[in-house]
Write a protein that holds these residues in place. Sequence first.
Motif, short mmCIF file in Angstrom:
data_model
loop_
_atom_site.label_atom_id
_atom_site.label_comp_id
_atom_site.label_asym_id
_atom_site.label_seq_id
_atom_site.Cartn_x
_atom_site.Cartn_y
_atom_site.Cartn_z
N GLY A 16 6.43 -22.24 -5.26
CA GLY A 16 7.87 -21.93 -5.34
C GLY A 16 8.09 -20.68 -6.17
O GLY A 16 8.86 -19.79 -5.79
N GLU A 17 7.35 -20.62 -7.30
CA GLU A 17 7.48 -19.48 -8.19
C GLU A 17 7.12 -18.18 -7.45
O GLU A 17 7.83 -17.19 -7.51
N ASP A 18 5.99 -18.25 -6.76
CA ASP A 18 5.55 -17.08 -6.02
C ASP A 18 6.61 -16.64 -5.02
O ASP A 18 6.91 -15.45 -4.90
N GLU A 19 7.16 -17.60 -4.31
CA GLU A 19 8.20 -17.27 -3.32
C GLU A 19 9.39 -16.61 -3.99
O GLU A 19 9.97 -15.67 -3.48
N GLY A 20 9.76 -17.16 -5.17
CA GLY A 20 10.90 -16.62 -5.90
C GLY A 20 10.68 -15.16 -6.27
O GLY A 20 11.57 -14.33 -6.13
N LYS A 21 9.49 -14.85 -6.72
CA LYS A 21 9.19 -13.49 -7.14
C LYS A 21 9.29 -12.51 -5.97
O LYS A 21 9.90 -11.47 -6.08
N HIS A 22 8.69 -12.89 -4.87
CA HIS A 22 8.70 -11.99 -3.72
C HIS A 22 9.89 -12.32 -2.81
O HIS A 22 9.73 -12.92 -1.77
N LYS A 23 11.06 -11.92 -3.27
CA LYS A 23 12.24 -12.18 -2.46
C LYS A 23 12.10 -11.52 -1.09
O LYS A 23 12.58 -11.98 -0.11
N PHE A 24 11.42 -10.39 -1.07
CA PHE A 24 11.16 -9.75 0.22
C PHE A 24 9.77 -9.12 0.17
O PHE A 24 9.18 -8.97 -0.90
N VAL A 25 9.27 -8.77 1.33
CA VAL A 25 7.95 -8.16 1.41
C VAL A 25 8.12 -6.67 1.20
O VAL A 25 8.95 -6.03 1.84
N LEU A 26 7.32 -6.12 0.29
CA LEU A 26 7.42 -4.70 -0.02
C LEU A 26 6.35 -3.97 0.77
O LEU A 26 5.22 -3.83 0.30
N LYS A 27 6.68 -3.55 1.97
CA LYS A 27 5.69 -2.88 2.81
C LYS A 27 6.40 -2.03 3.86
O LYS A 27 7.61 -2.13 4.05
N THR A 28 5.63 -1.17 4.51
CA THR A 28 6.16 -0.47 5.66
C THR A 28 5.88 -1.33 6.89
O THR A 28 4.99 -2.18 6.86
N PRO A 29 6.65 -1.12 7.97
CA PRO A 29 6.41 -1.93 9.17
C PRO A 29 4.97 -1.83 9.67
O PRO A 29 4.28 -0.83 9.43
N LYS A 30 4.54 -2.87 10.35
CA LYS A 30 3.18 -2.94 10.91
C LYS A 30 2.85 -1.67 11.71
O LYS A 30 3.65 -1.24 12.55
N GLY A 31 1.67 -1.12 11.45
CA GLY A 31 1.24 0.04 12.23
C GLY A 31 1.84 1.35 11.77
O GLY A 31 1.68 2.37 12.43
N THR A 32 2.55 1.34 10.62
CA THR A 32 3.12 2.59 10.10
C THR A 32 2.62 2.80 8.68
O THR A 32 2.10 1.89 8.06
N ARG A 33 2.81 4.00 8.17
CA ARG A 33 2.37 4.31 6.82
C ARG A 33 3.28 5.36 6.21
O ARG A 33 3.96 6.11 6.91
N ASP A 34 3.28 5.40 4.88
CA ASP A 34 3.90 6.52 4.18
C ASP A 34 2.87 7.63 4.04
O ASP A 34 1.67 7.39 4.04
N TYR A 35 3.37 8.84 3.90
CA TYR A 35 2.52 9.97 3.53
C TYR A 35 2.94 10.43 2.14
O TYR A 35 4.06 10.87 1.95
N THR A 134 -7.39 2.29 10.15
CA THR A 134 -8.50 2.99 9.50
C THR A 134 -9.10 4.04 10.43
O THR A 134 -9.70 4.99 9.99
N ARG A 135 -8.93 3.83 11.74
CA ARG A 135 -9.46 4.81 12.67
C ARG A 135 -8.39 5.78 13.14
O ARG A 135 -8.56 6.50 14.11
N GLY A 136 -7.25 5.76 12.43
CA GLY A 136 -6.22 6.73 12.77
C GLY A 136 -5.38 6.32 13.97
O GLY A 136 -4.78 7.17 14.61
N ARG A 137 -5.33 5.01 14.27
CA ARG A 137 -4.45 4.58 15.36
C ARG A 137 -3.25 3.84 14.80
O ARG A 137 -3.37 2.79 14.19
N TYR A 138 -2.06 4.39 15.04
CA TYR A 138 -0.84 3.86 14.46
C TYR A 138 0.18 3.53 15.55
O TYR A 138 0.02 3.93 16.70
N ARG A 139 1.23 2.82 15.13
CA ARG A 139 2.35 2.56 16.04
C ARG A 139 3.36 3.70 16.00
O ARG A 139 4.11 3.89 16.93
N GLU A 140 3.42 4.37 14.87
CA GLU A 140 4.22 5.60 14.75
C GLU A 140 3.24 6.72 14.48
O GLU A 140 2.51 6.67 13.49
N PHE A 141 3.20 7.69 15.34
CA PHE A 141 2.26 8.79 15.11
C PHE A 141 2.80 10.09 15.69
O PHE A 141 3.65 10.10 16.58
#
Lengths: 475, 475
Positions: A16-35, A134-141
């Motif tokens: 429960g505690e863990d869930e409380g801490k992570h109110k949301f997932v801090l990530k970019t959408p699947k297959g995307t990345r920041d530069y 890792t091989r440079g294949r993304y959903r946004e490219f």
Amino acid sequence: IAKEVAKLLEMKAQLGEDEGKHKFVLKTPKGTRDYGPKQMAIRERAFSAIISSFKRHGAEVIDTPVFELKETLTGKYGEDSKLIYDLKDQGGELLSLRYDLTVPFARYLAMNKITNIKRYHIAKVYRRDNPAMTRGRYREFYQCDFDIAGQFDPMIPDAECLKIVHEILSDLQLGDFVIKVNDRRILDGMFAVCGVPDSKFRTICSSVDKLDKVPWEEVRSEMVGEKGLSPEAADRIGEYVQLHGGLELIERLLQDPQLSQNKLAKEGLGDMKLLFEYLTLFGITGKISFDLSLARGLDYYTGVIFEAVLLQQENEHVEEAVSVGSVAGGGRYDGLVGMFDPKGRKVPCVGVSIGIERIFSILEQRLEASEEKIRTTETQVLVASAQKKLLEERLKLISELWDAGIKAEMLYKKNPKLLNQLQYCEDTGIPLVAIVGEQELKDGVVKLRIVATREEVNVRRESLVEEIRIRTSQC
Amino acid sequence: IAKEVAKLLEMKAQLGEDEGKHKFVLKTPKGTRDYGPKQMAIRERAFSAIISSFKRHGAEVIDTPVFELKETLTGKYGEDSKLIYDLKDQGGELLSLRYDLTVPFARYLAMNKITNIKRYHIAKVYRRDNPAMTRGRYREFYQCDFDIAGQFDPMIPDAECLKIVHEILSDLQLGDFVIKVNDRRILDGMFAVCGVPDSKFRTICSSVDKLDKVPWEEVRSEMVGEKGLSPEAADRIGEYVQLHGGLELIERLLQDPQLSQNKLAKEGLGDMKLLFEYLTLFGITGKISFDLSLARGLDYYTGVIFEAVLLQQENEHVEEAVSVGSVAGGGRYDGLVGMFDPKGRKVPCVGVSIGIERIFSILEQRLEASEEKIRTTETQVLVASAQKKLLEERLKLISELWDAGIKAEMLYKKNPKLLNQLQYCEDTGIPLVAIVGEQELKDGVVKLRIVATREEVNVRRESLVEEIRIRTSQC
């Protein structure tokens, strides 16, 4: 039992505690990345080589929206259409994110009744594919596209596209590469003489397209098993698709008793011969391979197709992370613009698309291995002070420098320590420090410190801009 | 009757024909546009001025995906959240197109635990707004953001943001402008002393935000009628929001019997005074106006806010198409990164966003009015021939030029007419023509023609690259 219950309750509380801490997932959408800044510096280098080549060949540049009407993309990508990102219906038009830059280009040509243009377009495209990041294949490219549209004499623009791929891959020094070339008409002719029924051309073509990833045996069993091709036809295809070479192979196939009887194949082979003549004049046939196994997935190609792949150096230990693969592809699509024109008027087109993400992966790995320090800013000088209460003087000086076009920074502190200021220069690679102090202010000078040598010189305030320019002119 | 029926049938047939022709609508999605080569050339000019300024101030650059997890954007934009584009749920994560670059930046900082960065980001953002495209308002549009994140001494980064806006608007020569400045703390303090209940601060702030578009009477009636504010409170607000000025107004308000008693307002006014001192050192207070009516729509601002607007020249007849309006805005948002951090750790931020579309509209109109011819390529030389059967020689020469880094084009024809080749140079602004002919080939020279003067000189083939470089070095 009570003990067990207590344990379980404790576990539950932890969860429960863990869930409380992570109110949301801090990530970019699947297959995307920041530069980040470092990645951007590398990316800019690659873009710069690509854009230089496109401009060297006289291309204009255009831009189109990131999404198109859904129907604009419908029926252009064959089996891959399922990978298109649709937008939610929030009232109004139905929209999809662009899947490539070619279909929007064709829509742009038809919409503006343009029959003649050489343009490049560098922008992100979107595919709901299984990412292999890792091989440079993304959903946004990014795709970097160069296309020539218009009615011209055969194979001259096609040859130029291959010259551009050759230039860019050479410039980027990605190691050895080969550009495979084929023609949809040769493929279709080959299918016909091998006994593939007309209705199965496209689907058998998709099977052949897999040959760069899976062995012939698997492709053959897909053709025969799933797609119902006769084993004899499959075996005949199997013989052709092993072939690759240069002018002599083209000549041989032009004499091939079956192929030479097929109108499409003959046309394709004739143009292929012409193409190789032009590529010889460009001096680049050493890296070009006429390869009958090259098929390319997209539906819209009508003539020459090509794909550039990087070759692994034999004596070089390359990690799995950057596998060797396709870095550019393209071809001729003479029918696509006509699909958009109300009267079906065709505009012949040929173009190439450079896939920057895979190139970027390689450059990034190489940079990490080389331990080269890459600067992420272009700052020429840090405005600093050795004493307290000089914030106003630093602000005045930095403002003068900015107004003179000098790239300058200062620490956002009232009274920063000199050591911290010098350390900032070391960390970020700023080559010069302009130090204001009370004595210097009285004397009308600024102390200019060269970070690399620790040398310090007094420069008259009115000469400071010029002095900074001279000392950073090689940057 | 028969005649009428025939007429109707004919009309129906015509309609049917039209429908058949337009199987689909050939357009870009509502609120979006393509950029052709000319528009791109103008856009690049504006970007170049903006990026120069960002780099002059030592900014790094980052990039983030065009879409974010839907929940990343939730609860950041107040009433404007309804304008967010959602992607269709195709299985997997729920995604939305970014609404601005600020929230993705805050997500990036929290995700990478960055507490200190100065970065710019130029990218498209998406808002399902009512487009007013002739005035440069789109659903897809670029934002050019510069932000400083980190714990610093007060108002130094804030002042730099205003300096950057001042630099960019001056560089672009868009005419006279003013940068309005206010502070959320001053607004909140003002609401408090005017008797606005705490719970109504945000909604009353939204009403004040409309003052740049609608007159006070309307805003007042919205406050009192729709939002249930007492007429007395509204009238007291009405007195404050008329005020605008410089240091002397700040000093006066610091003495204001009500405001000076309010902690928030006092803090805000104190910082505003400091800001104006720094802006005086930068020499830009002439274009800055402390304006109590400036509110800014977004929820996440916590301190200084600002907005740059273009002023219409009195004696200049400006068409309705390019109306005067906001071209940049920004402010301090010290709480946004903390909303993403699992432990709520805050990273103070201040930043500015330049709205390129409106600037672009103005530059485009101005260019059209000026009849300046804008080049859309950088080609230095056209490789041409006067006689037939010289395609191979043209290909050989152009390949040499490309390999030497010269920007060169040729017509994609086997035997183009010289006149057509020269005409192409006139049309596209190519300054030089390198003409190969049989005599020149024998003599080992190329005839170089200067398009502007029609002068022709024979240049030895081995000196051609150098000659072209010299003659186009000013381009």
